[in-house]
Design a protein around this motif. Structure first.
Motif, PDB file in Angstrom:
ATOM      1  N   HIS A   1      34.092  39.629  29.987  1.00  0.00           N
ATOM      2  CA  HIS A   1      34.527  40.947  30.085  1.00  0.00           C
ATOM      3  C   HIS A   1      34.000  41.326  31.677  1.00  0.00           C
ATOM      4  CE1 HIS A   1      35.704  45.073  29.388  1.00  0.00           C
ATOM      5  NE2 HIS A   1      34.468  45.387  30.170  1.00  0.00           N
ATOM      6  N   GLN A   2      33.010  41.067  32.070  1.00  0.00           N
ATOM      7  CA  GLN A   2      32.774  41.673  33.414  1.00  0.00           C
ATOM      8  C   GLN A   2      33.450  40.848  34.434  1.00  0.00           C
ATOM      9  OE1 GLN A   2      28.393  41.133  32.506  1.00  0.00           O
ATOM     10  NE2 GLN A   2      28.106  43.227  33.391  1.00  0.00           N
ATOM     11  N   ILE A   3      33.734  39.487  34.253  1.00  0.00           N
ATOM     12  CA  ILE A   3      34.474  38.575  35.146  1.00  0.00           C
ATOM     13  C   ILE A   3      36.012  39.260  35.066  1.00  0.00           C
ATOM     14  CG2 ILE A   3      35.698  36.438  35.641  1.00  0.00           C
ATOM     15  CD1 ILE A   3      33.366  35.324  34.304  1.00  0.00           C
ATOM     16  N   ARG A   4      36.657  39.542  33.945  1.00  0.00           N
ATOM     17  CA  ARG A   4      37.674  40.336  34.040  1.00  0.00           C
ATOM     18  C   ARG A   4      38.042  41.468  34.568  1.00  0.00           C
ATOM     19  NH1 ARG A   4      37.607  37.537  28.774  1.00  0.00           N
ATOM     20  NH2 ARG A   4      37.202  39.451  27.847  1.00  0.00           N
ATOM     21  N   ALA A   5      37.040  42.310  34.540  1.00  0.00           N
ATOM     22  CA  ALA A   5      36.948  43.510  35.225  1.00  0.00           C
ATOM     23  C   ALA A   5      36.678  43.447  36.538  1.00  0.00           C
ATOM     24  CB  ALA A   5      35.612  44.354  34.616  1.00  0.00           C
ATOM     25  N   LEU A   6      36.095  42.502  37.082  1.00  0.00           N
ATOM     26  CA  LEU A   6      36.139  42.063  38.405  1.00  0.00           C
ATOM     27  C   LEU A   6      37.343  41.759  39.264  1.00  0.00           C
ATOM     28  CD1 LEU A   6      34.609  41.924  41.240  1.00  0.00           C
ATOM     29  CD2 LEU A   6      33.737  39.554  40.669  1.00  0.00           C
ATOM     30  N   HIS A   7      38.186  40.821  38.161  1.00  0.00           N
ATOM     31  CA  HIS A   7      39.492  40.512  38.619  1.00  0.00           C
ATOM     32  C   HIS A   7      40.346  41.511  38.925  1.00  0.00           C
ATOM     33  CE1 HIS A   7      38.168  35.820  37.787  1.00  0.00           C
ATOM     34  NE2 HIS A   7      37.813  36.194  38.846  1.00  0.00           N
ATOM     35  N   GLU A   8      40.397  42.297  37.771  1.00  0.00           N
ATOM     36  CA  GLU A   8      41.106  43.643  37.841  1.00  0.00           C
ATOM     37  C   GLU A   8      40.810  44.346  38.758  1.00  0.00           C
ATOM     38  OE1 GLU A   8      41.029  45.883  33.996  1.00  0.00           O
ATOM     39  OE2 GLU A   8      41.334  44.056  32.839  1.00  0.00           O
ATOM     40  N   TRP A   9      39.629  44.647  39.470  1.00  0.00           N
ATOM     41  CA  TRP A   9      39.443  45.474  40.598  1.00  0.00           C
ATOM     42  C   TRP A   9      39.669  44.878  41.780  1.00  0.00           C
ATOM     43  CZ3 TRP A   9      36.412  44.171  45.015  1.00  0.00           C
ATOM     44  CH2 TRP A   9      36.171  45.051  45.705  1.00  0.00           C
ATOM     45  N   MET A  10      39.763  43.280  41.817  1.00  0.00           N
ATOM     46  CA  MET A  10      40.198  42.474  43.173  1.00  0.00           C
ATOM     47  C   MET A  10      41.554  42.770  43.125  1.00  0.00           C
ATOM     48  SD  MET A  10      37.855  39.157  42.961  1.00  0.00           S
ATOM     49  CE  MET A  10      38.113  38.673  44.605  1.00  0.00           C
ATOM     50  N   ALA A  11      42.499  42.657  42.108  1.00  0.00           N
ATOM     51  CA  ALA A  11      43.710  43.052  42.055  1.00  0.00           C
ATOM     52  C   ALA A  11      44.258  44.317  42.594  1.00  0.00           C
ATOM     53  CB  ALA A  11      44.506  42.616  40.572  1.00  0.00           C
ATOM     54  N   GLN A  12      43.507  45.352  42.184  1.00  0.00           N
ATOM     55  CA  GLN A  12      43.713  46.699  42.623  1.00  0.00           C
ATOM     56  C   GLN A  12      43.526  46.716  44.313  1.00  0.00           C
ATOM     57  OE1 GLN A  12      41.072  49.206  40.646  1.00  0.00           O
ATOM     58  NE2 GLN A  12      42.671  50.858  40.122  1.00  0.00           N
ATOM     59  N   GLN A  13      42.388  46.212  44.700  1.00  0.00           N
ATOM     60  CA  GLN A  13      42.170  46.032  46.063  1.00  0.00           C
ATOM     61  C   GLN A  13      43.383  45.344  46.873  1.00  0.00           C
ATOM     62  OE1 GLN A  13      38.848  47.026  47.937  1.00  0.00           O
ATOM     63  NE2 GLN A  13      39.310  48.530  46.111  1.00  0.00           N
ATOM     64  N   LEU A  14      43.767  44.194  46.521  1.00  0.00           N
ATOM     65  CA  LEU A  14      44.815  43.414  46.975  1.00  0.00           C
ATOM     66  C   LEU A  14      46.138  44.242  47.001  1.00  0.00           C
ATOM     67  CD1 LEU A  14      44.005  39.974  45.393  1.00  0.00           C
ATOM     68  CD2 LEU A  14      44.266  40.641  47.829  1.00  0.00           C
ATOM     69  N   ALA A  15      46.478  44.988  45.878  1.00  0.00           N
ATOM     70  CA  ALA A  15      47.523  45.650  45.714  1.00  0.00           C
ATOM     71  C   ALA A  15      47.524  46.996  46.783  1.00  0.00           C
ATOM     72  CB  ALA A  15      47.778  46.463  44.275  1.00  0.00           C
ATOM     73  N   GLU A  16      46.437  47.254  46.895  1.00  0.00           N
ATOM     74  CA  GLU A  16      46.379  48.549  48.063  1.00  0.00           C
ATOM     75  C   GLU A  16      46.601  47.834  49.480  1.00  0.00           C
ATOM     76  OE1 GLU A  16      42.622  50.581  47.690  1.00  0.00           O
ATOM     77  OE2 GLU A  16      43.155  50.968  45.519  1.00  0.00           O
ATOM     78  N   ALA A  17      46.194  46.797  49.513  1.00  0.00           N
ATOM     79  CA  ALA A  17      46.950  46.157  50.718  1.00  0.00           C
ATOM     80  C   ALA A  17      48.095  45.241  50.870  1.00  0.00           C
ATOM     81  CB  ALA A  17      45.523  45.040  51.113  1.00  0.00           C
TER      82      ALA A  17
END
Length: 171
Positions: free
Chosen positions: A63-79
């Motif tokens: 669950h924590q890995i998936r949450a981190l990947h969601e956060w990374m995807a969000q950061q990427l989307a902002e860029a």
């Protein structure tokens, strides 16, 4: 069929600080967001393939890995960038969590994660590459029939743009 760039995560997209799972502690590699954006703009699929033995060792959960990947995807989307799919292997033969203590075909240097993504997304293997920071990454790439490239820093965008140019010149 489309070509793809397979990124290892720790040591390629983010600094390898050992068993990273908390967004607040993630430090992006210089040029990482721009590198993914360059892959997207070149029309390549972008994937993350990462061994996450911290799950098997009891340091964090899937669950924590998936949450981190969601956060990374969000950061990427902002860029203005995106990863088409994140894949991870939670297994390790010496894990302390019984259900994850195993040898599996997904843990690099085995090619399982790459092969599954390639099949699911109709990847053109002949025009695809993997960017890793360990020998096991390059071995997984070779086992999957793609070229592996060793990233040793400091700037991922500067590293990948010439590779994309070379790939785009291939017949």
């Amino acid at each position: 069929m489309r070509p793809a760039v397979f990124f290892d995560r720790d040591g390629v997209l983010n600094e390898d600080d050992g068993y990273a799972f908390e967004p607040s502690k993630i430090r992006w590699i210089e040029g990482a967001l721009e590198a993914v954006q360059a892959v997207n703009q070149a029309g390549y699929l972008a994937f993350v393939v990462t061994n996450q033995s911290g799950v098997a060792r009891g340091f964090y959960t899937e669950h924590q890995i998936r949450a981190l990947h969601e956060w990374m995807a969000q950061q990427l989307a902002e860029a203005g960038a995106f990863i088409d799919e994140f894949a991870y292997c939670p297994h390790h033969p010496e894990g302390t969590i019984a259900q994850y203590r195993q040898i599996c075909i997904c843990r690099k240097p085995q090619p399982g994660m790459i092969n599954k993504l390639a099949k699911r997304h109709s990847v053109d293997i002949s025009r695809s590459i993997l960017i890793g920071d360990k020998q096991s990454d390059l071995e997984a790439a070779a086992a999957a029939g793609i070229r592996g490239h060793m990233f040793q820093g400091p700037d991922l965008r500067s590293f990948i743009v010439p590779l994309l140019t070379q790939l785009q010149r291939m017949p």
